[in-house]
Design an enzyme around this catalytic site. Structure first.
Site, PDB file in Angstrom:
ATOM      1  N   GLN A 135       2.780  -1.131   6.130  1.00  6.48           N
ATOM      2  CA  GLN A 135       1.834  -0.360   6.945  1.00  6.48           C
ATOM      3  C   GLN A 135       0.974   0.492   6.033  1.00  6.48           C
ATOM      4  O   GLN A 135       0.043   1.144   6.478  1.00  6.48           O
ATOM      5  CB  GLN A 135       2.599   0.555   7.907  1.00  6.48           C
ATOM      6  CG  GLN A 135       3.464  -0.196   8.895  1.00  6.48           C
ATOM      7  CD  GLN A 135       4.455   0.739   9.570  1.00  6.48           C
ATOM      8  OE1 GLN A 135       4.137   1.367  10.576  1.00  6.48           O
ATOM      9  NE2 GLN A 135       5.652   0.835   9.026  1.00  6.48           N
ATOM     10  N   ASN A 136       1.315   0.510   4.746  1.00  9.14           N
ATOM     11  CA  ASN A 136       0.591   1.381   3.806  1.00  9.14           C
ATOM     12  C   ASN A 136      -0.727   0.750   3.385  1.00  9.14           C
ATOM     13  O   ASN A 136      -0.850  -0.467   3.311  1.00  9.14           O
ATOM     14  CB  ASN A 136       1.466   1.663   2.586  1.00  9.14           C
ATOM     15  CG  ASN A 136       2.745   2.375   2.968  1.00  9.14           C
ATOM     16  OD1 ASN A 136       2.848   2.874   4.087  1.00  9.14           O
ATOM     17  ND2 ASN A 136       3.708   2.405   2.077  1.00  9.14           N
ATOM     18  N   HIS A 151      -2.201  -2.608   8.074  1.00  7.49           N
ATOM     19  CA  HIS A 151      -3.210  -1.597   8.421  1.00  7.49           C
ATOM     20  C   HIS A 151      -4.386  -1.572   7.461  1.00  7.49           C
ATOM     21  O   HIS A 151      -5.100  -0.581   7.391  1.00  7.49           O
ATOM     22  CB  HIS A 151      -2.541  -0.209   8.502  1.00  7.49           C
ATOM     23  CG  HIS A 151      -1.548  -0.098   9.622  1.00  7.49           C
ATOM     24  ND1 HIS A 151      -0.629   0.912   9.729  1.00  7.49           N
ATOM     25  CD2 HIS A 151      -1.331  -0.887  10.712  1.00  7.49           C
ATOM     26  CE1 HIS A 151       0.112   0.738  10.816  1.00  7.49           C
ATOM     27  NE2 HIS A 151      -0.292  -0.345  11.421  1.00  7.49           N
ATOM     28  N   THR A 181       9.815   4.122   6.961  1.00 10.54           N
ATOM     29  CA  THR A 181       8.933   4.159   8.133  1.00 10.54           C
ATOM     30  C   THR A 181       9.639   4.870   9.281  1.00 10.54           C
ATOM     31  O   THR A 181      10.842   4.679   9.483  1.00 10.54           O
ATOM     32  CB  THR A 181       8.462   2.744   8.569  1.00 10.54           C
ATOM     33  OG1 THR A 181       7.692   2.876   9.779  1.00 10.54           O
ATOM     34  CG2 THR A 181       9.604   1.764   8.789  1.00 10.54           C
TER      35      THR A 181
END
Ligand code: OAD
Length: 243
Positions: free
Chosen positions: A101-102, A119, A188
């Site tokens: 997600q980084n 993302h 996360t």
């Protein structure tokens, strides 16, 4: 770190297919703030003001100020032992996929090869008019705003709240989660969907789900194993145990 359960080590030493989901916590030890933890971005700022299409429409200068600051942080810092350990883990595994997600690109910088950025990437810009993509720094900046040659504004190459993730990237992530035998959820908070659905799906399909986090999350009760602590300490130790 407490020794991981022997069934995890046996799985990793065998030919298990491994999937990994990372979040902001893995880059915390590099010096990048997380979103929800102590000192996290969303403790001091509102996501609605900085990370939505509406925020960009209303105040693109403010949004770019924040993203430029974060770009500077990404440039000033570097991947940490947690990122490097995951690159090592990939080299031992026959099948390995890293979903992050980084947006900092640190996994690739640490040597991970099979990385999906759910993302997007903060070091990319995309024209809000014609869709042209470029690297950070290649934009034409005027009065604090970056312009494309078509005269429309560039926006950061990330996914904002209220926007859809790339359908192809998301489909591949779900296929990976469905088919892996060991799934790691690392750093996360497991509250942002659709990413948070991936370990749940892996669990439902029978995967051995390992959570690495310095605190419990909504995923913890479903994890097969919860390794509590810092990813930058746990992952290098885990890789040492496997060797
Ligand atoms: P969060 O900030 O929500 O969560 C970070 C997690 O990492 C927390 O659960 C911490 O306990 C944990 N953590 C912190 N330091 C750690 C360390 N050294 N080792 C292990 N764990 C640690 O970040 P994400 O879950 O990545 O999206 O957030 C998901 C999404 O929400 C982000 O991609 C971003 C954000 O708003 C968008 O901007 C669209």
């Amino acid at each position: 770190m407490k020794r991981p359960r022997s069934n995890l080590l046996a799985r990793l030493r065998g030919d298990a297919s491994v999937a990994v989901l990372t979040g902001a916590g893995i880059s915390a030890e590099s010096g990048l703030p997380t979103f929800r933890g102590a000192g996290g971005w969303w403790k001091n700022y509102r996501a609605e003001d900085l990370a939505t299409p509406e925020a960009f429409q209303k105040n693109p200068r403010l949004v770019w100020e924040w993203y430029n600051h974060r770009r500077d942080l990404v440039r000033q810092h570097a991947p940490n032992p947690g990122h490097f350990a995951l690159a090592r883990l990939e080299s031992f595994c026959k099948t390995f996929a890293l979903i992050t997600q980084n947006v900092d690109g640190y996994h690739q910088r640490a040597g991970s090869a099979n990385v999906s950025e759910l993302h997007g990437n903060i070091m990319k810009s995309r024209c809000s008019g014609c869709g042209h993509e470029c690297e950070a720094g290649a934009e034409n900046w005027k009065d604090g705003l970056p312009y494309c040659s078509c005269n429309a504004l560039y926006r950061p190459g990330v996914v904002w709240f209220g926007e859809a993730l790339s359908a192809a990237v998301l489909r591949d992530a779900f296929i990976t989660a469905e088919n892996c035998q060991v799934f790691f959820a690392i750093g996360t908070s497991s509250v942002v969907y659709p990413a948070a659905a991936l370990p749940q799906l892996a669990h439902e399909r029978g995967a051995y789900v390992v959570e690495i986090n310095d605190e419990a999350t909504p995923l913890t009760p479903r994890a097969s194993e919860f390794l509590q602590g810092r990813a930058g300490e746990i992952l290098p130790t885990l890789v040492k145990f496997i060797q």
